[in-house]
Design a protein around this motif. Structure first.
Motif, short mmCIF file in Angstrom:
data_model
loop_
_atom_site.label_atom_id
_atom_site.label_comp_id
_atom_site.label_asym_id
_atom_site.label_seq_id
_atom_site.Cartn_x
_atom_site.Cartn_y
_atom_site.Cartn_z
N TYR A 176 -32.80 40.18 30.46
CA TYR A 176 -32.32 41.00 29.36
C TYR A 176 -30.90 40.57 28.99
CZ TYR A 176 -36.26 44.14 30.19
OH TYR A 176 -37.52 44.67 30.33
N LEU A 177 -30.56 40.72 27.72
CA LEU A 177 -29.24 40.36 27.21
C LEU A 177 -28.68 41.51 26.38
CD1 LEU A 177 -30.09 36.76 25.93
CD2 LEU A 177 -28.99 37.34 28.10
N LEU A 178 -27.37 41.68 26.45
CA LEU A 178 -26.70 42.67 25.63
C LEU A 178 -25.78 41.93 24.67
CD1 LEU A 178 -26.38 45.71 25.14
CD2 LEU A 178 -24.43 45.68 26.71
N GLY A 182 -23.70 46.09 21.09
CA GLY A 182 -24.60 46.91 21.90
C GLY A 182 -26.07 46.67 21.65
N VAL A 183 -26.43 45.61 20.92
CA VAL A 183 -27.84 45.31 20.65
C VAL A 183 -28.45 44.67 21.89
CG1 VAL A 183 -29.45 44.05 19.19
CG2 VAL A 183 -27.36 45.03 18.22
N ALA A 184 -29.60 45.20 22.34
CA ALA A 184 -30.28 44.67 23.52
C ALA A 184 -31.41 43.75 23.10
CB ALA A 184 -30.82 45.82 24.37
N THR A 185 -31.56 42.64 23.82
CA THR A 185 -32.67 41.72 23.60
C THR A 185 -32.94 41.01 24.92
OG1 THR A 185 -33.50 39.89 22.24
CG2 THR A 185 -31.17 39.83 22.85
N SER A 186 -33.67 39.91 24.89
CA SER A 186 -33.94 39.15 26.11
C SER A 186 -34.26 37.72 25.73
CB SER A 186 -35.13 39.75 26.88
OG SER A 186 -36.35 39.54 26.17
#
Length: 298
Positions: A176-178, A182-186
């Motif tokens: 996972y990536l931030l 503050g948008v979260a993705t991966s």
């Protein structure tokens, strides 16, 4: 390659002449330096031409090349002013720097790692229930857009397998990536986005989000196989990464067929590759990282 050998011989002979200048007569020194000059002229004559010489000079003027030349000059200065012990240390540092950035050495090490996998045809391994693509082929920019890395061949090869009808499902994995804001993705979602842009339907993609290491990825695959009842799965990653990945599969009882991507080859014998450079540092570090990972069992 002959030009490289002549340059090395010229350097060795020149160094010997400098070290023994106090005990050699002039009639012995002059022919020696003539031989050095002749070898260098012959090396230029045997080189691929002006283009390759420009590449060599350009590599020497890059930051790594300047450090390389500076360390060699520093070792020479110490040999004349501070004695052999300090000069030996400086020369050892120069040699270490040379090896750390040597493209021939790095690719040779990677070729040794990928031995047994590099010649496998991924498209000729039959049908799969699913193919897992290990992370590392995609990175995410600050605005969230995915881009291929140097190992991006594995991402494209997965699409080729899908289009060839070798598998109905592609599995993407990654942490996972931030993102800023503050948008979260991966990384798994980024890989999936590229696949969909290349025409793979969303329903043919399975995300295994969260794994950060190869061990985590193998364990995630084991769980997915148990939950979905897949009988035959492929494991797609760089050819030099497969030895470590397959060792982990055997350790954790995961049956997977190795599918190699982006196999490396040895750079041609060009003068420029004598100089430490980015590709050399990258390949040497990759080979060391893979070897360290296997020794640590990760």
């Amino acid at each position: 390659m002959a030009s490289v050998a002549l340059i090395v011989l010229a350097v060795i002979l020149g160094r010997a002449l400098v070290r023994r200048r106090a005990v050699l007569a002039r009639w012995q020194v002059i022919p020696g330096w003539i031989a050095v000059a002749a070898m260098l002229v012959l090396a230029v004559a045997l080189s691929p031409g002006e283009f390759e010489l420009r590449k060599f000079v350009g590599a020497c003027l890059m930051p790594a090349g300047l450090v390389w030349l500076g360390l060699l000059a520093f070792a020479r200065i110490l040999a004349r002013r501070a004695g052999r012990p300090l000069a030996g240390v400086a020369l050892a540092l120069w040699l270490l720097f040379t090896l750390a950035g040597n493209a021939w050495l790095g690719n040779f090490a990677l070729e040794r790692l990928q031995r047994g996998y590099a010649n496998v045809d991924p498209l000729g391994q039959g049908q799969f229930d699913a193919v897992l693509v290990l992370g590392g082929g995609v990175e995410v920019s600050d605005d969230g857009s995915p881009t291929l890395t140097a190992a991006g061949d594995r991402v494209v090869l997965a699409v080729r397998l899908f289009r060839a009808g070798r598998t109905p499902l592609l599995l993407a994995t990654g942490p996972y990536l931030l993102l800023p804001g503050g948008v979260a993705t991966s990384n798994a979602a980024a890989t999936a986005a590229i696949w969909m842009q290349l025409g793979v339907p969303e329903g043919s993609i399975v995300l295994l989000e969260g794994p950060r290491t190869t061990t985590d990825e193998v364990l995630a695959l084991k769980t997915a196989v148990a939950e979905r009842g897949w009988q035959r799965v492929g494991l797609l990653t760089s050819a030099w990464h497969l030895p470590r990945a397959m060792r982990l599969c055997r350790r954790y009882g995961v049956e997977a067929v190795p599918l190699p991507a982006d196999a490396v080859g040895t750079p041609p014998p060009r003068l420029r590759f004598l100089v430490p450079q980015q590709d050399g540092f990258q390949s040497v570090q990759t080979a060391c990282w893979e070897t360290l990972g296997m020794l640590a069992g990760r």
